[in-house]
Structures are given as structure tokens and as C-alpha cells.
Design a protein around this motif. Structure first.
Motif, short mmCIF file in Angstrom:
data_model
loop_
_atom_site.label_atom_id
_atom_site.label_comp_id
_atom_site.label_asym_id
_atom_site.label_seq_id
_atom_site.Cartn_x
_atom_site.Cartn_y
_atom_site.Cartn_z
N SER A 30 0.82 -1.19 0.00
CA SER A 30 0.00 0.00 0.00
C SER A 30 0.86 1.24 0.00
O SER A 30 1.93 1.30 0.56
CB SER A 30 -0.90 0.00 1.24
N GLU A 81 -1.56 -6.39 0.68
CA GLU A 81 -2.99 -6.18 0.68
C GLU A 81 -3.62 -6.96 -0.48
O GLU A 81 -3.16 -8.03 -0.85
CB GLU A 81 -3.29 -4.69 0.66
N LEU A 147 -6.12 -11.18 4.14
CA LEU A 147 -6.75 -10.04 3.47
C LEU A 147 -7.54 -10.47 2.23
O LEU A 147 -8.42 -9.72 1.78
CB LEU A 147 -5.69 -9.01 3.09
N HIS A 200 -9.25 -7.42 10.18
CA HIS A 200 -8.26 -8.47 10.02
C HIS A 200 -7.17 -8.20 11.06
O HIS A 200 -6.66 -7.08 11.15
CB HIS A 200 -7.65 -8.44 8.62
N ARG A 222 -6.88 -4.29 10.65
CA ARG A 222 -7.03 -3.66 9.34
C ARG A 222 -8.48 -3.78 8.89
O ARG A 222 -9.09 -4.84 9.06
CB ARG A 222 -6.12 -4.33 8.31
N ALA A 223 -9.00 -2.72 8.28
CA ALA A 223 -10.37 -2.73 7.78
C ALA A 223 -10.44 -1.99 6.46
O ALA A 223 -9.80 -0.95 6.29
CB ALA A 223 -11.32 -2.10 8.79
N ASP A 224 -11.23 -2.52 5.53
CA ASP A 224 -11.44 -1.89 4.22
C ASP A 224 -12.89 -1.43 4.16
O ASP A 224 -13.75 -2.13 3.62
CB ASP A 224 -11.12 -2.90 3.12
N THR A 229 -9.77 -2.11 -1.45
CA THR A 229 -8.51 -2.81 -1.15
C THR A 229 -7.44 -1.90 -0.56
O THR A 229 -6.29 -2.31 -0.40
CB THR A 229 -7.93 -3.56 -2.36
N PHE A 231 -6.55 -0.36 2.89
CA PHE A 231 -6.98 -0.68 4.24
C PHE A 231 -6.64 0.42 5.23
O PHE A 231 -5.54 0.97 5.22
CB PHE A 231 -6.32 -1.99 4.72
N SER A 232 -7.61 0.72 6.10
CA SER A 232 -7.31 1.50 7.30
C SER A 232 -6.54 0.59 8.25
O SER A 232 -6.89 -0.58 8.41
CB SER A 232 -8.60 1.98 7.97
N GLU A 257 -10.37 4.52 4.89
CA GLU A 257 -10.31 3.52 3.81
C GLU A 257 -11.19 2.33 4.12
O GLU A 257 -11.33 1.44 3.36
CB GLU A 257 -8.86 3.07 3.59
#
Length: 257
Positions: A30, A81, A147, A200, A222-224, A229, A231-232, A257
Motif C-alpha cells: 500500500s 494487501e 486479506l 483483520h 485492518r479494515a477496508d 482494497t 486498508f485503514s 479507507e
């Protein structure tokens, strides 16, 4: 601020969205993105914890943890990612409750690492953070779920751990990823079967041979949110040795994100 080393892990379940594209693993890393800090009524440079109590059990008891957050301008992630078609979900609302919930959860996992460390191993060094048998000096749990599992596409708009994952449901994954992982089991942490979640998770640690042992660790979520795709990334780092422990404030990268 002194606190017990036993923490409480909060459960996060976020609402889903309607459009999903196929997701496959990629080697892309990323790029830079915006950085912010989680809303908090208090700010602090870190949370100090007393590790003088042996035999503590992870995941039990109450913990008071400062919820200050730090800013990281790097905007970069070390993890791989994923790619997804442009048929993405609508942008989710990311409000203060989301920040508070994931921070409490990551802080709880960090507290469980301190509880594990407090129990003597019986062999030098006497104290370590959770690790797999083949790597006593530490390592990563791996990202759980991977992911490639699209948390936007499962029931209730989240990933679903199950004992019978369906290959046709992108959001479902095998709960064995938690239950057969030595690091997650050492931390006493897993996502409950059948309960949707958006994040995640990863725990990474380095065990040091200083004195009775020492450990540096980081726990990451991690979150989308918008299914693009990107990710925060939410992370909490810590350090523990025979003298005590520090849990740093949560760092947030690319919060929307």
C-alpha cells in the motif's frame, strides 16, 4: 499510570454494504495515505503496566487503560494487501464509536500479551510473549483472516468464522485459523464463530534474551470500509520486561479507507 496486566477484549461488529467484487491476493504494498488519531477524552504518551504478578490469566479481570492516540505520518503498511474489481461498496460511516471499539480491542490483546509474559516458562529466559514452538524468539501470527477474505461480502457485511466455511461465500473462513494458531491461542483471543466482524488481526513480537526476558510487540487491526482494497490500519505497540511494561497509544493510518 499503573494498571493490571490482565485486559478485557471488546467485540467489534460493523454494518455491511451491498456491493462486492472478487478479491485475490496481490504482491502490491500500500502507498501513502492520510493519518489521523482516534477520538479520545484523554491523551497520554503511553500506558505503563506492572508485570510483577506471576500466573496471571489472559482475558480476565478489568483493566483501566489510557486511550490517547498517536499520529504516524509514514502512511505505509508493511503487509501485503489485495486487489478487487471496481464494483465496490459504498463508503461506510467511520465515527468515534468505531475508533473507541477497535482501540479497546487492540489494547485488550496487548494486555493479554503482558499476562502471557508474566507466567514463567520454566526455562531461560523465564518470560516471553506468545510464539510458535519452532520460533521462541518471536514472529507473527499472520493476518487473520487473510486479506483475501473480503469482510464486505459476508453475512451482515462482515467476515464470519465458521467450522464449515463455504467456498461460495467470500466472507466466511475457517475458525481453525484462530484455534490452530499457537500465538492466538497463547493470547486467548479468537473471533467467535458465527459473529460477523470487519477487521483483520495480526500480532507480531520479538522476544529478547535480556535478563529474565523481554518482549517488543505490535497488535494490528485492518479494515477496508469502502471495499477498494486500501486498508485503514490501527496498531498498538508495547514493550515488557522484568521491570514493567508500556503500551503505546493507538496509531491510525488511512482512517477512512
Amino acid at each position: 499510570m499503573q494498571t493490571d496486566i490482565v485486559g478485557v477484549v471488546a467485540v467489534v461488529a460493523l454494518a455491511g454494504c451491498v456491493g462486492c467484487g472478487p478479491r485475490v491476493a496481490s504482491d502490491e504494498t500500500s502507498g501513502a495515505g492520510s493519518v489521523t488519531t482516534a477520538p479520545s477524552p484523554d491523551s497520554a504518551s503511553g500506558t505503563a503496566a506492572d508485570t510483577g504478578t506471576s500466573g496471571a490469566t489472559a482475558g480476565s479481570g478489568d483493566t483501566t487503560v489510557d486511550t490517547g492516540t498517536a499520529v504516524d505520518d509514514s502512511g505505509s503498511s508493511e503487509e501485503t494487501e489485495a486487489n478487487v474489481d471496481d464494483d465496490a461498496c459504498e463508503l461506510r460511516s467511520v465515527d468515534e464509536a468505531v475508533y473507541v471499539a477497535i482501540e479497546e480491542e487492540l489494547q485488550g490483546i496487548a494486555e493479554s500479551a503482558l499476562a502471557y509474559f508474566a507466567v514463567p516458562t520454566g526455562v531461560p529466559p523465564l518470560h516471553r510473549c506468545p510464539h510458535v514452538d519452532q520460533s521462541p524468539h518471536g514472529g507473527s501470527s499472520g493476518i487473520t483472516p487473510p486479506l483475501a477474505v473480503n469482510c464486505n461480502c459476508g453475512p451482515s457485511g462482515g467476515c464470519i468464522p465458521t467450522s464449515d466455511p463455504s467456498s461460495e461465500d467470500q466472507g466466511s473462513y475457517d475458525i481453525k485459523l484462530w484455534r490452530e494458531n499457537q500465538i492466538w491461542q497463547g493470547l486467548g483471543f479468537e473471533r467467535p464463530a458465527g459473529l460477523a466482524h470487519q477487521f483483520h488481526y495480526e500480532f507480531a513480537a520479538e522476544n529478547l534474551d535480556d535478563g529474565s526476558g523481554a518482549c517488543e510487540f505490535r497488535v494490528t487491526g485492518r479494515a477496508d470500509y469502502d471495499d477498494d482494497t486500501e486498508f485503514s490500519v490501527y496498531s498498538v505497540s508495547g514493550f515488557v520486561d522484568e521491570k514493567g511494561a508500556v503500551i503505546e497509544p493507538m496509531v491510525v493510518e488511512r482512517p477512512f479507507e
